[in-house]
Write an enzyme that holds these catalytic residues in place. Structure first.
Site, PDB file in Angstrom:
ATOM      1  N   VAL A   1      23.966  -2.348 -23.251  1.00  0.00           N
ATOM      2  CA  VAL A   1      25.294  -1.915 -22.802  1.00  0.00           C
ATOM      3  C   VAL A   1      26.181  -1.470 -23.967  1.00  0.00           C
ATOM      4  O   VAL A   1      25.966  -1.820 -25.117  1.00  0.00           O
ATOM      5  CB  VAL A   1      26.004  -3.039 -22.019  1.00  0.00           C
ATOM      6  CG1 VAL A   1      25.193  -3.433 -20.807  1.00  0.00           C
ATOM      7  CG2 VAL A   1      26.265  -4.252 -22.907  1.00  0.00           C
ATOM      8  N   GLU A   2      27.198  -0.697 -23.619  1.00  0.00           N
ATOM      9  CA  GLU A   2      28.223  -0.198 -24.545  1.00  0.00           C
ATOM     10  C   GLU A   2      27.612   0.460 -25.786  1.00  0.00           C
ATOM     11  O   GLU A   2      27.998   0.196 -26.919  1.00  0.00           O
ATOM     12  CB  GLU A   2      29.195  -1.319 -24.919  1.00  0.00           C
ATOM     13  CG  GLU A   2      29.983  -1.797 -23.706  1.00  0.00           C
ATOM     14  CD  GLU A   2      31.147  -2.688 -24.068  1.00  0.00           C
ATOM     15  OE1 GLU A   2      31.598  -2.646 -25.215  1.00  0.00           O
ATOM     16  OE2 GLU A   2      31.613  -3.422 -23.179  1.00  0.00           O
ATOM     17  N   GLY A   3      26.630   1.312 -25.528  1.00  0.00           N
ATOM     18  CA  GLY A   3      25.956   2.036 -26.602  1.00  0.00           C
ATOM     19  C   GLY A   3      24.586   1.452 -26.863  1.00  0.00           C
ATOM     20  O   GLY A   3      24.463   0.446 -27.562  1.00  0.00           O
TER      21      GLY A   3
ATOM     22  N   GLY B   1      34.828  -4.037 -27.028  1.00  0.00           N
ATOM     23  CA  GLY B   1      33.526  -4.462 -26.538  1.00  0.00           C
ATOM     24  C   GLY B   1      32.504  -4.575 -27.640  1.00  0.00           C
ATOM     25  O   GLY B   1      31.725  -5.524 -27.705  1.00  0.00           O
TER      26      GLY B   1
END
Length: 776
Positions: free
Chosen positions: A439-441, A316
């Protein structure tokens, strides 16, 4: 007694004891994150002396024949099927035909090997598909990318048992199963240790027989594809109070699968993330029993969930989100350059105004930079690397640059990009910015905690060895390991100090550089700053010790330097891979000048805020002996980059490669048609201008243009008028759209559950959410 043993007892032992008191022990979450993945080019930059020839030797990422065929066939057809305006303001979902097309053409199985029925694409092939779709629709791209990035599919491929792979991967590849992964909960976002979702090892009934399994309770939110998924991956804390698996009661974060048809699973209603229409929503589970066979990797993998997730996040962070960012940058370059060429004010194309050119150059430069770093990372992934630090800095850096680029594009377009409607091709890109940032961190924490914090431990040549030695259970073995690592570290730091001094005081003249033509000087400067970064990292760690972990602003600035060096490495590699095109050189120069100015600024900020003032003075003298003198790209370079977007050329084509345009019945297709017509008629305007005639209609009346030229000029003017027009709506149309209900199945499904099993209890805010959904 040997010299080494004397050194260990007389010198190392006191340092070892001091360091044990200064440096905090790694938490299990931190250890799992550090252990996940591996290091690659980030480790070379941390040495202070990267081998640039090694960088240039990495394979150039290219599409395989089957990947190119997929791009030319199913991907092209998918883009033509998607209607962003209808999705956003009417159906708020992909059409049923698109959902079917995605499944039938195995878009959800791009990363799944062919032996399981997937497409088996490379990291680069996967990224190019996402990038192409994202240039048409961010929502369609997110729908496509999620099953191929962080989700059950990748976790099963990497960590699943053979039985899990044989059962689930074919079903995920052909769309029989739609996956989602539940990680974020209201209590735990970036802080996984705060997770309250829990599983308890117990015995229960599964498919008519008693088995060992887990009873789960959870509440997740922000789950992409959650509202439509058939199998839900879950991260939760696992406990074993009855010691059915072993002696440990608190086992730790674990990953498992929960088919959404399992009793107790509650799929919630939809979130609406920044008016993007990809499926996203909350879900809950109450006393959901699953067998141990549904733990990803089986019972042997319990407690390894966080490490598994951190490893899987590379897709991702390293593929999907940079692909979205690259698409937004290339799309902005194509559309903004074209619009700036066809739109006139005061009788002049707005692309000729220097204020606009500054924005165009920043768009072009960042598009080149992001795609270079993205390609470099894909090359590493396809070489079998799983660089966790690089993936984190790439995600953060790419999405931040996406924000800059899209904002610049909005500014140049002005009202054209503000008024919503089918003609507005920028609105969806603009609304999607916060999604990629978050998103994703989330970028704030990724920048301030992860990039340098984890990089300093994981990618540094000696730091991890020293920390592990300090935590060794056997004190004597720990002292021995620390002695070896510490003195190697000291020797490395001394060499790097000399290297930094020599390179900085000669302005990079003593930095090694490959035979890279006009770009050679950029390698010299990058080598100089890499040495300075390594020295500054060591001094910061030495003087602050464990406190550096809490000095997030200092850590973020050091992380910015590492990030700039990596992104520039990608741009340099791209220029080399594409044959050192002279016409592209202004873009590379813009990237290098911008990077060096940012690096010097961050160094200056570090030196100004480092608590140990003598250390700060020493670093300033060694790294910036002549002060901060980099100012970024010159006006000449800026104008050269802007001009590249205003005129057709091979450089422009390379910069906007793989952006979906569509036909002349679509907004972007109309824009490109107008651009081409304006370019084609420019020689006529230039000829008339030489005769001091600004309006071609006057020239037509004087017989100075031919009938064929008049037809061309009329067609160009009509095309431009069509492009600069914006949408308007009758009051009734807007009122109808405001009252349009959301997908009716969300309500009907809930009613069916209520009739069958009794109404689900209301949760806080659910009544208001239902009211909002009806209004939508």
């Amino acid at each position: 007694m040997t010299i080494s043993s004397l050194r260990r007892d007389l010198l190392t032992r006191p340092i070892f004891q001091w360091a044990q008191g200064v440096l905090p022990a790694l938490s299990q979450t931190e250890r799992d994150a550090i252990d996940a993945g591996d290091v690659w080019w980030d480790a070379a930059l941390f040495t202070g002396d990267p081998d640039w020839n090694e960088l240039l030797s990495f394979p150039r990422p290219q599409l395989r024949p089957d990947e190119q065929a997929f791009m030319d066939g199913p991907v092209e057809k998918l883009c033509a099927m998607v209607d962003e305006w209808t999705m956003t303001w009417e159906t708020r979902d992909l059409s049923p035909e698109v959902w079917t097309f995605l499944k039938e053409n195995r878009f959800f199985g791009m990363i799944i090997p062919k032996q399981y029925g997937g497409l088996g694409f490379s990291a680069f092939g996967h990224a190019e598909v996402v990038r192409r779709i994202a240039s048409r629709s961010v929502s369609a791209a997110v729908t496509t990318m999620v099953p191929n990035s962080l989700g059950p599919g990748e976790l099963i491929m990497r960590f699943g048992t053979k039985a899990q792979q044989d059962h689930w991967l074919p079903r995920l590849a052909d769309g029989r199963e739609i996956p989602a992964f539940g990680l974020t909960s209201p209590e735990a976002g970036s802080d996984a240790s705060a997770m309250v979702d829990e599983g308890v090892v117990c015995r229960g009934t599964w498919e008519g027989r008693e088995v060992l399994g887990i009873r789960l309770n959870w509440h997740k939110r922000y789950i992409t594809l959650g509202p439509v998924c058939t199998v839900l991956g879950l991260a939760f804390k696992l406990r074993d109070p009855d010691h059915l698996l072993g002696q440990d009661e608190d086992i730790g974060i674990t990953c498992a699968l929960a088919p959404t048809s399992t009793p107790g699973v509650e799929i919630g209603r939809r979130h609406l993330p920044a008016f993007q229409t990809f499926q996203n929503g909350p879900n809950w589970g109450k006393d959901v029993f699953i067998p141990m066979d549904l733990v990803i990797g089986g019972a042997e993998r319990v407690g390894q969930g966080w490490k598994m997730l951190m490893t899987a996040l590379a897709a991702g962070r390293g593929i999907s989100l940079p692909a979205l960012s690259g698409a937004a940058a290339a799309f902005s370059a194509l559309t903004t350059g074209s619009y700036a060429r066809v739109r006139q004010q005061f009788g002049v194309s707005i692309g000729k105004f220097e204020g606009v050119q500054e924005r165009l150059a920043r768009i072009a430069g960042n598009a080149y930079l992001v795609d270079g770093a993205r390609r470099l990372t894909c090359a590493g992934l396809d070489m079998g690397k799983h660089p966790s630090v690089i993936s984190a800095l790439l995600k953060s850096g790419a999405t931040e640059r996406m924000r800059v680029v899209v904002n610049d594009a909005m500014d140049v377009h002005g009202g054209k990009a503000i008024i919503e409607g089918p003609r507005n091709y920028m609105g969806a890109q603009y609304r999607a910015i916060p999604v990629g940032i978050t998103v994703e961190g989330a970028n704030i924490l990724t920048r301030s905690l992860m990039v340098f914090g984890q990089g300093a431990i994981r990618a540094h040549p000696y730091m991890l060895r020293e920390i592990l030695a300090l935590g060794e259970a056997d004190p004597e073995k720990g002292l021995e390991d620390f002695d070896e690592a510490f003195w190697s570290h000291v020797a490395h730091a001394l060499r790097n100090g000399i290297r930094t001094f020599a390179r900085s005081w000669t302005n990079g003249a003593l930095s090694p550089a490959p035979d890279a033509g006009r770009a050679r000087r950029f390698y010299r400067q990058a080598g100089r700053y890499s040495a300075g970064f390594a020295l500054a990292s060591d001094i910061a760690l030495l003087t602050l010790g464990g406190d550096l972990k809490r000095k997030e602003m200092l850590s973020a600035r050091l992380g910015d330097i590492l990030s700039e060096l990596y992104f520039l490495s990608g741009a340099l590699k791209r220029w080399e891979d594409e044959g050192r095109q002279d016409a592209d050189f202004p873009l590379l120069q813009w990237c290098a000048d911008t990077a060096f100015a940012t690096i010097e600024q961050r160094f200056d900020e570090v030196f100004a805020n480092l608590p140990n003032r003598p250390a700060a003075w020493l670093l300033r003298a060694a790294i910036l002996p002549f002060g901060v003198h980099r100012r970024g790209p010159s006006d000449k370079v800026t104008q050269a980059c802007a001009e590249l977007l205003l005129h057709p050329s091979d450089t422009r084509d390379r910069l906007v490669e793989n952006v979906y345009v569509g036909g002349k019945d679509q907004a972007v297709g109309q824009l490109i048609d107008a651009f081409e017509r304006v370019v084609a008629t420019q020689p006529i305007h230039d000829r008339l201008k030489a005769q001091k005639i600004r309006d071609w209609k006057v020239a037509a009346g004087q017989g100075l243009v031919t009938a064929a030229e008049i037809a061309e000029l009329q067609a160009a003017d009509k095309a431009v008028a069509e492009v600069i027009a914006v949408d308007d709506f009758a009051r009734d149309e807007l009122a109808t759209q405001a009252r349009a209900p959301a997908r009716p199945d969300a309500v009907s499904d809930r009613r069916a559950r209520a009739q069958g099993d009794g109404e689900v209890p209301e949760r806080p805010g659910q009544e208001e959410a239902r009211s909002f959904e009806v209004r939508l």
